[in-house]
Design an enzyme around this catalytic site. Structure first.
Site, PDB file in Angstrom:
ATOM      1  N   HIS A 213       0.856  -1.392  -0.229  1.00  0.00           N
ATOM      2  CA  HIS A 213      -0.084   0.188   0.123  1.00  0.00           C
ATOM      3  C   HIS A 213       1.074   1.467  -0.106  1.00  0.00           C
ATOM      4  O   HIS A 213       1.000   2.692   0.360  1.00  0.00           O
ATOM      5  CB  HIS A 213      -0.799  -0.007   1.115  1.00  0.00           C
ATOM      6  CG  HIS A 213      -1.467  -1.529   1.356  1.00  0.00           C
ATOM      7  ND1 HIS A 213      -2.792  -1.128   1.785  1.00  0.00           N
ATOM      8  CD2 HIS A 213      -1.058  -2.654   2.425  1.00  0.00           C
ATOM      9  CE1 HIS A 213      -3.469  -2.672   1.660  1.00  0.00           C
ATOM     10  NE2 HIS A 213      -2.695  -2.946   1.894  1.00  0.00           N
TER      11      HIS A 213
ATOM     12  N   SER B 133      15.453  22.479 -15.132  1.00  0.00           N
ATOM     13  CA  SER B 133      14.005  22.808 -14.876  1.00  0.00           C
ATOM     14  C   SER B 133      14.409  24.511 -15.608  1.00  0.00           C
ATOM     15  O   SER B 133      15.628  25.196 -15.242  1.00  0.00           O
ATOM     16  CB  SER B 133      13.922  23.140 -13.996  1.00  0.00           C
ATOM     17  OG  SER B 133      12.629  24.494 -13.792  1.00  0.00           O
TER      18      SER B 133
ATOM     19  N   LYS C  29      16.269  22.035  -9.681  1.00  0.00           N
ATOM     20  CA  LYS C  29      15.581  20.984 -10.211  1.00  0.00           C
ATOM     21  C   LYS C  29      16.367  19.822 -11.234  1.00  0.00           C
ATOM     22  O   LYS C  29      17.184  20.177 -11.500  1.00  0.00           O
ATOM     23  CB  LYS C  29      14.383  21.167 -11.376  1.00  0.00           C
ATOM     24  CG  LYS C  29      13.187  21.910 -10.492  1.00  0.00           C
ATOM     25  CD  LYS C  29      12.261  21.342  -9.857  1.00  0.00           C
ATOM     26  CE  LYS C  29      11.283  20.818 -11.260  1.00  0.00           C
ATOM     27  NZ  LYS C  29      10.253  19.990  -9.663  1.00  0.00           N
TER      28      LYS C  29
ATOM     29  N   GLU D 224       9.977   9.168 -16.416  1.00  0.00           N
ATOM     30  CA  GLU D 224       8.458   9.702 -16.909  1.00  0.00           C
ATOM     31  C   GLU D 224       7.924   9.260 -18.032  1.00  0.00           C
ATOM     32  O   GLU D 224       7.219   9.133 -18.319  1.00  0.00           O
ATOM     33  CB  GLU D 224       8.249  11.510 -16.315  1.00  0.00           C
ATOM     34  CG  GLU D 224       8.983  11.671 -15.421  1.00  0.00           C
ATOM     35  CD  GLU D 224       8.970  13.128 -14.932  1.00  0.00           C
ATOM     36  OE1 GLU D 224       7.772  13.841 -14.554  1.00  0.00           O
ATOM     37  OE2 GLU D 224      10.602  13.420 -15.408  1.00  0.00           O
TER      38      GLU D 224
END
Ligand code: ARG
Length: 470
Positions: free
Chosen positions: A166, A287, A293, A300
């Site tokens: 979970h 970024s 970043k 992704e």
């Protein structure tokens, strides 16, 4: 753009005998598949060469014409490979582009190559050959990713991390064990592709348009020449079945789903909140506005590509559903989906192998996370069963009270004094301390397939033997 002519004046050179006028421009546009199926050129020429040799052997084609065709086809192949070939939309597809160029090169003998075959068995043959090659390439990619995972797993056979259910801390595991889980999934992905390859490896060539042919062809000969196990048994099935493509897409989709789970874990693990893993500069991006970043873009995108794979599978399934036998032009749209899926999976596997090989692990952060979350609670319950003979359900209840106490005191299970434990269950002894540490916890999971570092080392060796042997 200059206005398009409404229709071309001349009828199609390949099949235009019964037509007085040429197709509308938009008809040509909707009908043409060359932009997509030019990727079949090598398979198409290979199939034509096999067909040509068989026609010669069966004396359907003279040795002289056959030799001219053979020479011409090799020349066409060389032209395509050197980028000199001019693909033409007016010639619809790869089959007619190749044949038209062959006619330019060798004259009317080119027209004899299409004896005893049709584009219907031709395209089915080319496409099976292409998917077979794609499977072989993807198998190598999957194997490379397995190798990267096994290498990392071996290095981190003893690195403790929280195991989750979970996405809540459950029990400590080792990072190596976690990575080897993916090695197993990828092994099954390879098995599914291998199954698909076995089933698709039959030759449609010689089924002709749909009914077979009256020429004395030798289908076993062409099947062998193209590396197929045997000719397909039914000519209607041979030209109208695309279940091999559906099978390929479903196996590819399952592999993509596996990759997307791993990709998602990388995204999670590389957040500052987790901080378990650092991806190399080679596989992260910055970024344009936030200088701090390090974004896991490749992970992704691997996660996202799964949408393409499943899109192709669903698209082709819907397209095939309800198609009457035998060939329908609908089926021309099969290739675009299969190519897109094969490309997406190939790229995803390459990117994932690079990410895994390069990543570094913050073993301290992982261990710290494993000690929080009371992840050795199950070990206490097991100890109560083993040392005190409590039934597991009761042990579970007692341990629950111990966890609540630790939570109230704001510490870990290891921080609890013995007296506090004994206040809950008087028979608890000092020996319980032995099961509270995360290292002890993972080391005790020695059952087959369990997370103990010794097991993981052995499993990694086994995996190397099972999956990486040449
Ligand atoms: N380009 C076609 C395809 O990919 C080749 C087969 C065409 N056959 C036909 N009868 N029009 O499906």
């Amino acid at each position: 753009m200059p206005p398009r002519p409404r229709k071309s004046k001349t009828a199609n050179a390949m099949w235009g005998g019964r037509f007085a006028a040429g197709p509308a421009a938009v008809m040509q546009q909707i009908n043409a598949s060359i932009d997509v199926d030019k990727r079949l050129y090598a398979q198409d020429i290979r199939g034509s060469l096999a067909h040509c040799e068989m026609l010669i052997r069966r004396k359907i084609l003279s040795a002289k014409d056959g030799a001219a065709i053979r020479r011409g086809l090799r020349r066409v192949l060389a032209e395509i490979e050197s980028g000199k070939f001019r693909f033409q939309t007016a010639l619809e597809d790869i089959h007619m582009n190749v044949e038209a160029r062959l006619a330019e090169l060798i004259g009317p003998a080119a027209g004899r190559l299409h004896t005893a075959r049709s584009r219907n068995d031709q395209v089915a043959t080319d496409f099976r050959l292409w998917v077979r090659d794609a499977i072989d390439g993807l198998d190598q990619r999957l194997r490379n990713l397995q190798r990267a995972l096994i290498d990392k797993a071996e290095r981190h056979a003893g690195s403790v991390m929280p195991g989750f259910t979970h996405l809540q801390p459950a029990q400590p595991v080792t990072f190596g064990h976690h990575l080897l889980a993916y090695v197993e999934m990828l092994g099954r992905d390879r098995g599914r592709l291998a199954d698909c390859r076995r089933r698709l490896n039959e030759s449609p060539l010689g089924a002709a348009a749909l009914a077979g042919t009256s020429f004395p062809i030798d289908r076993v000969m062409t099947a062998k020449a193209l590396g197929f196990d045997r000719p397909m048994a039914n000519s209607l099935d041979a030209v109208s079945s695309r279940d091999f493509a559906l099978e390929f897409l479903s196996a590819a989709s399952v592999a993509g789903i596996h990759l997307s789970r791993l990709a998602d874990e990388l995204v999670l693990w590389t957040t500052p909140q987790f901080g378990f893993v650092r991806l190399s500069d080679a596989y992260t991006t910055g970024s344009s506005i936030m200088p701090q970043k390090r974004n896991p873009d490749a992970a992704e995108l691997v996660r996202a590509k799964t949408g393409r794979l499943l899109g192709s599978l669903v698209g082709l399934s819907v397209m095939m559903k309800g198609l009457p036998l035998a060939y329908s032009k609908d089926m021309q749209e099969d290739k675009e989906r299969v190519f897109a899926a094969a490309d997406a999976l190939d790229l995803s596997l390459a990117a994932m192998a690079g990410m895994i090989a390069d990543l570094t692990v913050d073993t301290d952060a992982m261990r710290r996370a494993a000690t929080g979350g009371f992840s050795t609670a199950t070990d206490i319950a097991d100890w109560l069963v083993r040392a005190l003979g409590l039934p597991f359900r009761e042990a579970h209840h007692v341990t629950g009270r111990i966890v609540r106490l630790a939570e109230e005191r704001g510490g870990t299970l290891e921080d609890l004094p013995l007296a506090a434990l004994q206040a809950i269950e008087p028979r608890i002894t000092r020996a319980v301390a032995g099961v509270l540490g995360v290292e002890r916890s993972v080391a005790s999971r020695t059952s087959y397939g369990g997370t103990a570092p010794a097991n993981v080392r052995k499993a990694a060796r086994e995996a190397r033997r099972r999956y990486l042997r040449a």
